[in-house]
Every structure is written in structure tokens, then in C-alpha cells.
Design a protein around this motif. Sequence first.
Motif, PDB file in Angstrom:
ATOM      1  N   GLY A 278       0.784  -1.224   0.000  1.00  0.00           N
ATOM      2  CA  GLY A 278       0.000   0.000   0.000  1.00  0.00           C
ATOM      3  C   GLY A 278       0.816   1.275   0.000  1.00  0.00           C
ATOM      4  O   GLY A 278       0.265   2.367   0.041  1.00  0.00           O
ATOM      5  N   HIS A 279       2.137   1.159  -0.076  1.00  0.00           N
ATOM      6  CA  HIS A 279       2.942   2.383  -0.129  1.00  0.00           C
ATOM      7  C   HIS A 279       4.111   2.191  -1.092  1.00  0.00           C
ATOM      8  O   HIS A 279       4.329   1.102  -1.607  1.00  0.00           O
ATOM      9  N   GLU A 280       4.846   3.262  -1.285  1.00  0.00           N
ATOM     10  CA  GLU A 280       6.002   3.192  -2.177  1.00  0.00           C
ATOM     11  C   GLU A 280       7.086   2.290  -1.593  1.00  0.00           C
ATOM     12  O   GLU A 280       7.207   2.157  -0.386  1.00  0.00           O
ATOM     13  N   LEU A 281       7.855   1.705  -2.485  1.00  0.00           N
ATOM     14  CA  LEU A 281       8.997   0.892  -2.060  1.00  0.00           C
ATOM     15  C   LEU A 281      10.209   1.301  -2.893  1.00  0.00           C
ATOM     16  O   LEU A 281      10.069   1.682  -4.055  1.00  0.00           O
ATOM     17  N   THR A 282      11.368   1.204  -2.308  1.00  0.00           N
ATOM     18  CA  THR A 282      12.594   1.450  -3.073  1.00  0.00           C
ATOM     19  C   THR A 282      12.948   0.186  -3.851  1.00  0.00           C
ATOM     20  O   THR A 282      12.467  -0.911  -3.522  1.00  0.00           O
ATOM     21  N   PRO A 283      13.793   0.309  -4.854  1.00  0.00           N
ATOM     22  CA  PRO A 283      14.220  -0.899  -5.583  1.00  0.00           C
ATOM     23  C   PRO A 283      14.803  -1.954  -4.661  1.00  0.00           C
ATOM     24  O   PRO A 283      14.499  -3.149  -4.818  1.00  0.00           O
ATOM     25  N   GLY A 284      15.584  -1.546  -3.695  1.00  0.00           N
ATOM     26  CA  GLY A 284      16.157  -2.519  -2.776  1.00  0.00           C
ATOM     27  C   GLY A 284      15.087  -3.234  -1.966  1.00  0.00           C
ATOM     28  O   GLY A 284      15.139  -4.456  -1.794  1.00  0.00           O
ATOM     29  N   GLU A 285      14.102  -2.485  -1.495  1.00  0.00           N
ATOM     30  CA  GLU A 285      13.017  -3.121  -0.748  1.00  0.00           C
ATOM     31  C   GLU A 285      12.233  -4.080  -1.643  1.00  0.00           C
ATOM     32  O   GLU A 285      11.833  -5.164  -1.213  1.00  0.00           O
TER      33      GLU A 285
ATOM     34  N   LEU B  44      11.788  -3.007 -13.389  1.00  0.00           N
ATOM     35  CA  LEU B  44      11.268  -1.651 -13.205  1.00  0.00           C
ATOM     36  C   LEU B  44      11.339  -0.864 -14.508  1.00  0.00           C
ATOM     37  O   LEU B  44      10.416  -0.122 -14.851  1.00  0.00           O
ATOM     38  N   LYS B  45      12.434  -1.052 -15.225  1.00  0.00           N
ATOM     39  CA  LYS B  45      12.558  -0.350 -16.500  1.00  0.00           C
ATOM     40  C   LYS B  45      11.403  -0.741 -17.426  1.00  0.00           C
ATOM     41  O   LYS B  45      10.734   0.113 -18.008  1.00  0.00           O
ATOM     42  N   HIS B  46      11.183  -2.042 -17.496  1.00  0.00           N
ATOM     43  CA  HIS B  46      10.138  -2.558 -18.353  1.00  0.00           C
ATOM     44  C   HIS B  46       8.754  -2.068 -17.925  1.00  0.00           C
ATOM     45  O   HIS B  46       7.955  -1.584 -18.730  1.00  0.00           O
ATOM     46  N   LEU B  47       8.503  -2.167 -16.620  1.00  0.00           N
ATOM     47  CA  LEU B  47       7.177  -1.807 -16.114  1.00  0.00           C
ATOM     48  C   LEU B  47       6.945  -0.299 -16.191  1.00  0.00           C
ATOM     49  O   LEU B  47       5.809   0.150 -16.370  1.00  0.00           O
ATOM     50  N   THR B  48       8.020   0.460 -16.053  1.00  0.00           N
ATOM     51  CA  THR B  48       7.885   1.911 -16.195  1.00  0.00           C
ATOM     52  C   THR B  48       7.512   2.272 -17.622  1.00  0.00           C
ATOM     53  O   THR B  48       6.626   3.101 -17.866  1.00  0.00           O
TER      54      THR B  48
ATOM     55  N   ARG C  27       8.469   6.318 -10.799  1.00  0.00           N
ATOM     56  CA  ARG C  27       9.540   6.487  -9.829  1.00  0.00           C
ATOM     57  C   ARG C  27       9.555   7.926  -9.349  1.00  0.00           C
ATOM     58  O   ARG C  27       9.201   8.841 -10.081  1.00  0.00           O
ATOM     59  N   ARG C  28      10.018   8.098  -8.147  1.00  0.00           N
ATOM     60  CA  ARG C  28      10.115   9.417  -7.558  1.00  0.00           C
ATOM     61  C   ARG C  28      11.446   9.463  -6.830  1.00  0.00           C
ATOM     62  O   ARG C  28      11.841   8.510  -6.163  1.00  0.00           O
ATOM     63  N   ALA C  29      12.143  10.565  -6.974  1.00  0.00           N
ATOM     64  CA  ALA C  29      13.436  10.685  -6.311  1.00  0.00           C
ATOM     65  C   ALA C  29      13.229  10.958  -4.825  1.00  0.00           C
ATOM     66  O   ALA C  29      12.234  11.557  -4.421  1.00  0.00           O
ATOM     67  N   ASP C  30      14.171  10.529  -4.032  1.00  0.00           N
ATOM     68  CA  ASP C  30      14.124  10.803  -2.610  1.00  0.00           C
ATOM     69  C   ASP C  30      14.702  12.194  -2.372  1.00  0.00           C
ATOM     70  O   ASP C  30      15.683  12.601  -2.982  1.00  0.00           O
TER      71      ASP C  30
ATOM     72  N   VAL D 274      18.648   6.786  -3.624  1.00  0.00           N
ATOM     73  CA  VAL D 274      17.458   5.932  -3.647  1.00  0.00           C
ATOM     74  C   VAL D 274      16.340   6.575  -4.456  1.00  0.00           C
ATOM     75  O   VAL D 274      16.278   7.796  -4.606  1.00  0.00           O
ATOM     76  N   SER D 275      15.486   5.724  -4.978  1.00  0.00           N
ATOM     77  CA  SER D 275      14.266   6.226  -5.593  1.00  0.00           C
ATOM     78  C   SER D 275      13.100   5.466  -4.986  1.00  0.00           C
ATOM     79  O   SER D 275      13.265   4.400  -4.384  1.00  0.00           O
ATOM     80  N   HIS D 276      11.933   6.030  -5.141  1.00  0.00           N
ATOM     81  CA  HIS D 276      10.739   5.415  -4.586  1.00  0.00           C
ATOM     82  C   HIS D 276       9.818   5.055  -5.732  1.00  0.00           C
ATOM     83  O   HIS D 276       9.574   5.861  -6.617  1.00  0.00           O
ATOM     84  N   VAL D 277       9.346   3.822  -5.708  1.00  0.00           N
ATOM     85  CA  VAL D 277       8.538   3.292  -6.802  1.00  0.00           C
ATOM     86  C   VAL D 277       7.113   3.153  -6.319  1.00  0.00           C
ATOM     87  O   VAL D 277       6.865   2.700  -5.200  1.00  0.00           O
ATOM     88  N   ARG D 278       6.180   3.562  -7.161  1.00  0.00           N
ATOM     89  CA  ARG D 278       4.770   3.368  -6.807  1.00  0.00           C
ATOM     90  C   ARG D 278       3.989   2.949  -8.041  1.00  0.00           C
ATOM     91  O   ARG D 278       4.417   3.180  -9.174  1.00  0.00           O
ATOM     92  N   LEU D 279       2.849   2.328  -7.800  1.00  0.00           N
ATOM     93  CA  LEU D 279       1.967   1.927  -8.895  1.00  0.00           C
ATOM     94  C   LEU D 279       1.313   3.154  -9.512  1.00  0.00           C
ATOM     95  O   LEU D 279       0.917   4.079  -8.799  1.00  0.00           O
ATOM     96  N   THR D 280       1.178   3.161 -10.814  1.00  0.00           N
ATOM     97  CA  THR D 280       0.288   4.127 -11.442  1.00  0.00           C
ATOM     98  C   THR D 280      -1.147   3.630 -11.288  1.00  0.00           C
ATOM     99  O   THR D 280      -1.385   2.503 -10.856  1.00  0.00           O
ATOM    100  N   ASP D 281      -2.102   4.452 -11.652  1.00  0.00           N
ATOM    101  CA  ASP D 281      -3.489   3.994 -11.618  1.00  0.00           C
ATOM    102  C   ASP D 281      -3.672   2.774 -12.507  1.00  0.00           C
ATOM    103  O   ASP D 281      -4.359   1.813 -12.141  1.00  0.00           O
TER     104      ASP D 281
END
Lengths: 179, 179
Positions: free
Chosen positions: A77-84, A100-104, A111-114, A120-127
Motif C-alpha cells: 500500500g505504499h512506495e517501495l525502493t528498488p532494494g526493498e 522496473l525499467k520494463h514496467l515503467t 519512480r520518484r526521487a528521494d 534511492v528512488s521510490h517506486v509506486r503503482l500508477t493507476d
Amino acid sequence: MTAAEAAGPRGGRDDTVAAVVRQWRAVHPGLDTGPMEIIGRINRCAALLQQAEDAPLRRAGLSRPEFDLLGALRRTGHELTPGELARETFSSGAAVTKRLKHLTERGLVERRADARDRRVSHVRLTDAGRDLVDGILPEQLAYETAVLSDLEAPGQDQLAALLGELLMRLEGRLGALRV
Amino acid sequence: MTAAEAAGPRGGRDDTVAAVVRQWRAVHPGLDTGPMEIIGRINRCAALLQQAEDAPLRRAGLSRPEFDLLGALRRTGHELTPGELARETFSSGAAVTKRLKHLTERGLVERRADARDRRVSHVRLTDAGRDLVDGILPEQLAYETAVLSDLEAPGQDQLAALLGELLMRLEGRLGALRV
DNA sequence: CCCATATGTTTCACGAGTAAAACACCTTCC
DNA sequence: GGAAGGTGTTTTACTCGTGAAACATATGGG
């Protein structure tokens, strides 16, 4: 004789692993083949189930590791970093980078920068990604239910409990166990 | 004491799959997550066990699919064709071709042409191959026994039986099941 | 303040598996 | 006998995952 023939079309008494174990015992009567009956079956079940599970996912153009990644984002339910994400999906960092490259590119994650730590970057689902996961999951579970429906309900519960116990101990142990 | 009780109805800690399932239920309360508890655990156990199993094999410079191929030759006790090896080890013909090339170069298997049908060849273990398999197998089984030893003996028997039943039905079914 | 080291992520080179095509050979049927 | 089609195996082109190195940045000690 093929594997399918060995198992019998229906109502056969043995699975393929039982046949393999019997062969080994004939060749090496002294060995304790007990572990094979569990580990061999787990591996074989995993292979068959994975093949079966893939069907609904492939219709959506997703591989199982990709779905696992999206699912991790959805269920936490929240953003995760690539490592997480790598830890959450039990895969290597390099594999996550590629996924991630493919899914992006497909517009399923963003992705969102920290702000503080620029590594680190933060990854979240799009709608779209969220809708895709929510659309696939019930279909996937229904399919899995159908696949497992050959096993009686109490057997399913027992199996889940035993596997849970095994898994819990494996996870506690295998990290430390080095032979 | 029944197996379900032995497995512990939420007695101790949780395995990772239980945590994942809990997350999913929080996000999608309506879904039946039962199948996850079996299929997710089978997949996760397979991944962990495979990683653990690999240790003894890697010392001998073999991958698990390679060992499976050698093992198929050893336990059947006779020559097999590449096609039979593919069916016996549940892998594609192309993969078997590659493995055979590799194993032949290492002197672990030999090929013999068929007298009647020049398309097929017959593969057999060399003495070195046989010795390698016979040397690894006890080590492998001992290692597997150690890995499983966290589970009580009756639990192991029940688990083997349940997995056998599931596997038997999956093998009978999945070939025909097309969804 | 700057260097050394640790950490998060990506890139690189490679190995292994796959599906499909290619290839080689067999069998059947006219 | 020879074309047509079937079967067993290998080759090809490709994808995907991996470990190790590279890269970018953070952090702590001198």
C-alpha cells in the motif's frame, strides 16, 4: 514410458516422484530416500503450478516475477525502493532494475526521487498498474482455487499448515545454515 | 494430535507467506486467499530448498538440472535417448542437447548411435559419471535430511503424503486443463 | 574539510533456458 | 520408387536472471 503415462490418466496410484524414488531404492537399497519424497514433490509441484499459474498472467502480458513486483507494491500500500522490492520479491537487485525499467515503460509504475538521499528512488503503482493488479488478482485466485480443488478442503488446510511450519523453519534456518 | 494441531494453529511466529497473505486480506477483504497459502508456500519452499540443495552439487561443479539428467540415467539403469531424458527430467529437448554437450565434454556421459534409426542416439553414463552420481547422492540426501530435520517425523510423512496426492492429481489434470 | 568506507542502484558480460525453425531421417501410401 | 508427412534432435535467435564491477551518494573519523 513418459511421465504422464507413469502417473496414469486418472486414478493412478503413484505420482511421478514415487516412481523415481522406487527406482533409486532399487539401485541403492541402503539410502534413506525420505527427503526425496518431500523435496522432490515440492519442486515438481512448484514447476507444475507455476506453469499453470502463468496462463492468466500471460493473458495480461506479465511474467510472474513482474506480477510479484506489482503485487508487492499493491499489498504493502505504499512506495517501495528498488532494494526493498528486491527483498520483498526475493530477487536480485539487477533483476528488479530490469523489471522496473520494463514496467515503467509500460506505464504500470512510476519512480520518484528521494529528497534526502539521492541514491534511492521510490517506486509506486500508477493507476493503470493498480487497476491491472486488481483486475488480475481475483482471476488468478479463482484459477488457483480450481487447480487445487482436486484436494479435499481438510487436506488443503493440513497441507497449508505443514508447509507453513516447514517454511517458517527453513526461513529461520537456511540463512544461518552453511554446509 | 492431528496434523493441523501439530502444525500449530497460529502458535508461534509467522512465515513470510502468512505475512503476505495478511497484507492482501487487508487490501482486498473479499478475496479467498486460501490458494496463496498453499501455492505461495510451495513456491517459496522450492526456492529456498533449491538454493540450499545447490550447495553440495556446486562443490561437484554440477547444476541441479545436470544432476537430474545424470540421475535419470543412473536410476533407470539403462541408456536413454535425448528425448527420453527430456521427458524424464521435465525439460525441453533443446536444454537437454546443451546439457549433454556439456556433460559429454566433461566425460560424464557417452553417446552411442542407434543401429536402426540414425536420428536417435543413446546416452549412457561413463564410469566417471556413475561414480560421481554415486558419490554425490548420499551427501545430497544427508544434506536434505538435515534441512528437513526441523520438521517432526510424523509431520514429514504427512507432508509427503499430501504432496503426493496433490502432485498425482496435478499431473493427471494439468495436461488436460486449459483455461 | 576531506578521505575512507559503507550503502543503494545500475551496468556489464555471461550463462542457461525457451520456442520455433532447421535438419536428418524414417515410414507410409500411392 | 518417391513424394508427403511424421518423428527425433540440433541450431538459432532471443529473453531473462545473475554476480561482479561500476557508479553515485551518504556518513563518520581524523
